[in-house]
Enzyme design. Structure first.
Site, PDB file in Angstrom:
ATOM      1  N   SER A  40       0.790  -1.239   0.000  1.00 32.81           N
ATOM      2  CA  SER A  40       0.000   0.000   0.000  1.00 32.81           C
ATOM      3  C   SER A  40       0.822   1.289   0.000  1.00 32.81           C
ATOM      4  O   SER A  40       0.281   2.367  -0.245  1.00 32.81           O
ATOM      5  CB  SER A  40      -0.964   0.014   1.188  1.00 32.81           C
ATOM      6  OG  SER A  40      -2.034  -0.872   0.954  1.00 32.81           O
ATOM      7  N   TYR A  46      -4.331   3.903   7.800  1.00 29.59           N
ATOM      8  CA  TYR A  46      -5.657   3.274   7.853  1.00 29.59           C
ATOM      9  C   TYR A  46      -6.510   3.846   8.988  1.00 29.59           C
ATOM     10  O   TYR A  46      -6.471   5.054   9.235  1.00 29.59           O
ATOM     11  CB  TYR A  46      -5.529   1.745   7.942  1.00 29.59           C
ATOM     12  CG  TYR A  46      -4.634   1.159   6.889  1.00 29.59           C
ATOM     13  CD1 TYR A  46      -4.839   1.449   5.540  1.00 29.59           C
ATOM     14  CD2 TYR A  46      -3.570   0.326   7.215  1.00 29.59           C
ATOM     15  CE1 TYR A  46      -4.019   0.916   4.564  1.00 29.59           C
ATOM     16  CE2 TYR A  46      -2.742  -0.212   6.234  1.00 29.59           C
ATOM     17  CZ  TYR A  46      -2.978   0.095   4.911  1.00 29.59           C
ATOM     18  OH  TYR A  46      -2.168  -0.429   3.944  1.00 29.59           O
ATOM     19  N   VAL A  94       1.005  -3.824   4.144  1.00 29.11           N
ATOM     20  CA  VAL A  94       0.813  -5.065   4.892  1.00 29.11           C
ATOM     21  C   VAL A  94       2.005  -6.012   4.848  1.00 29.11           C
ATOM     22  O   VAL A  94       2.019  -7.021   5.548  1.00 29.11           O
ATOM     23  CB  VAL A  94      -0.462  -5.818   4.445  1.00 29.11           C
ATOM     24  CG1 VAL A  94      -1.698  -5.031   4.789  1.00 29.11           C
ATOM     25  CG2 VAL A  94      -0.397  -6.181   2.972  1.00 29.11           C
ATOM     26  N   TYR A 125      -2.875  -3.266 -10.723  1.00 25.39           N
ATOM     27  CA  TYR A 125      -2.876  -2.950  -9.290  1.00 25.39           C
ATOM     28  C   TYR A 125      -2.094  -3.991  -8.481  1.00 25.39           C
ATOM     29  O   TYR A 125      -1.286  -3.655  -7.621  1.00 25.39           O
ATOM     30  CB  TYR A 125      -4.309  -2.845  -8.787  1.00 25.39           C
ATOM     31  CG  TYR A 125      -4.410  -2.569  -7.305  1.00 25.39           C
ATOM     32  CD1 TYR A 125      -4.070  -1.323  -6.776  1.00 25.39           C
ATOM     33  CD2 TYR A 125      -4.844  -3.568  -6.423  1.00 25.39           C
ATOM     34  CE1 TYR A 125      -4.151  -1.073  -5.416  1.00 25.39           C
ATOM     35  CE2 TYR A 125      -4.936  -3.317  -5.064  1.00 25.39           C
ATOM     36  CZ  TYR A 125      -4.589  -2.074  -4.566  1.00 25.39           C
ATOM     37  OH  TYR A 125      -4.665  -1.827  -3.206  1.00 25.39           O
ATOM     38  N   LYS A 185       0.531   3.311  -3.092  1.00 25.32           N
ATOM     39  CA  LYS A 185      -0.622   4.182  -3.342  1.00 25.32           C
ATOM     40  C   LYS A 185      -0.230   5.662  -3.397  1.00 25.32           C
ATOM     41  O   LYS A 185      -0.887   6.454  -4.073  1.00 25.32           O
ATOM     42  CB  LYS A 185      -1.691   3.963  -2.271  1.00 25.32           C
ATOM     43  CG  LYS A 185      -2.307   2.566  -2.296  1.00 25.32           C
ATOM     44  CD  LYS A 185      -3.171   2.302  -1.067  1.00 25.32           C
ATOM     45  CE  LYS A 185      -3.723   0.888  -1.062  1.00 25.32           C
ATOM     46  NZ  LYS A 185      -4.458   0.564   0.173  1.00 25.32           N
TER      47      LYS A 185
END
Length: 305
Positions: A61, A241, A259, A189, A64
């Protein structure tokens, strides 16, 4: 600085026992839960490291932040944020239930999976291969590492088990938000998340953002100060998050976790920080990595607030 980093790594290493390695992506289960490493790169180009900072892991992530920059550069701020919001969710990174609520017509921010899939769909290219190549080259440029590449095993593992992301993508398509071929977008992705990095690479991303979208070594402006500021702001509000609010109060640094155990942090005008600790808490953030960063923030007075 080296002595301080050694002390913080050893002080917090025992915390790796309190979390667990991500296992919903089978290939990630192979990580050593005891690993803990850090890299800091300051605005003079000095590099300080400690622990297992050379250990390779997939960016997940943290990617991103860079895909958002590239999507904005390709489409403009207005187009991107017509498809994805700017607000924190208070939900888990892979939650999708708010997409079904009547007052929500797009993913709430680009740092949750639903928003990130939309962002990836906006990256330009004539084919899926060209789109991923653009993403990979963009990552290579910002990390100052031309050897950055895809971890094929993790990519295939994500593709095989990413059912929730598949469900999200088809729901987004049904809502009229996702344009293009769903399977192709998901493939890009999954590849984006499976690019392999180490602590030095993600510290360089943090440094790039700290330096307002410029490569420190060359002075080249890859993106604008405004776009870099958008990304850093979203890192503060959404980057950790549904732990982002407490993180901002306790640590006060723009940061993004993944993660696989990475945390990328950017201290504006001061430094980039890369941390790796694959043992995760219930929110999906590195247990020991978080504590190392909190100690570091207090010792060096890094909070931007």
């Amino acid at each position: 600085m080296k002595k301080l980093l050694d002390e913080l790594i050893e002080k917090n290493r025992h915390l790796t026992k309190k979390g667990k390695v991500a296992d919903y992506i089978p290939a990630l289960k192979k990580a050593n839960s005891k690993d803990l490493g850090i890299c800091i790169i300051d605005m003079k180009g000095n590099i300080y490291t400690s622990g297992e900072y050379k250990t390779k892991f997939t960016i997940q992530s943290i990617s991103k932040t860079l895909s958002l920059m590239l999507a904005i550069m390709d489409n403009g701020v207005e187009k991107v944020f017509s498809k994805v919001g700017m607000e924190p969710t208070g939900d888990a990174f892979n939650s999708m239930y708010k997409l079904e609520m009547p007052d929500v017509y797009k993913p709430l921010n680009p740092m949750i999976n639903a928003g990130a899939i939309v962002v990836t769909s906006l990256i330009k290219g004539e084919s899926s291969e060209e789109k991923f190549e653009r993403i990979l080259n963009f990552f290579r440029k910002i990390t100052c590492n031309n050897k950055l590449n895809l971890n094929e095993e993790v990519y295939l593992s994500e593709k095989e088990t990413g059912n929730k992301n598949v469900a999200m993508a088809y729901l987004l398509k049904d809502m009229g938000i996702l344009e293009g071929d769903v399977e192709e977008i998901l493939d890009i992705y999954f590849k984006q998340c499976s690019i392999e990095v180490d602590c030095i690479d993600i510290a360089n991303i943090g440094l790039f953002l700290a330096n307002r979208g410029k490569i420190l070594k060359t002075g080249e402006a890859i993106t604008t100060d405004y776009i870099a500021r958008i990304v850093k702001t979203l890192m503060v509000t959404c980057g950790m998050y549904d732990f982002s609010g407490e993180f901002a109060i306790r640590i006060g640094i723009p940061a993004k976790s993944g993660v696989s155990g990475g945390i990328m942090a950017s201290v504006p005008h001061r430094m980039g920080i890369g941390i790796y600790g694959p043992s995760l808490d219930e929110k999906g953030n590195s247990v020991a990595g978080y504590e190392v960063l909190e100690d570091l923030s207090k010792k060096l007075n890094l909070s931007i607030f």
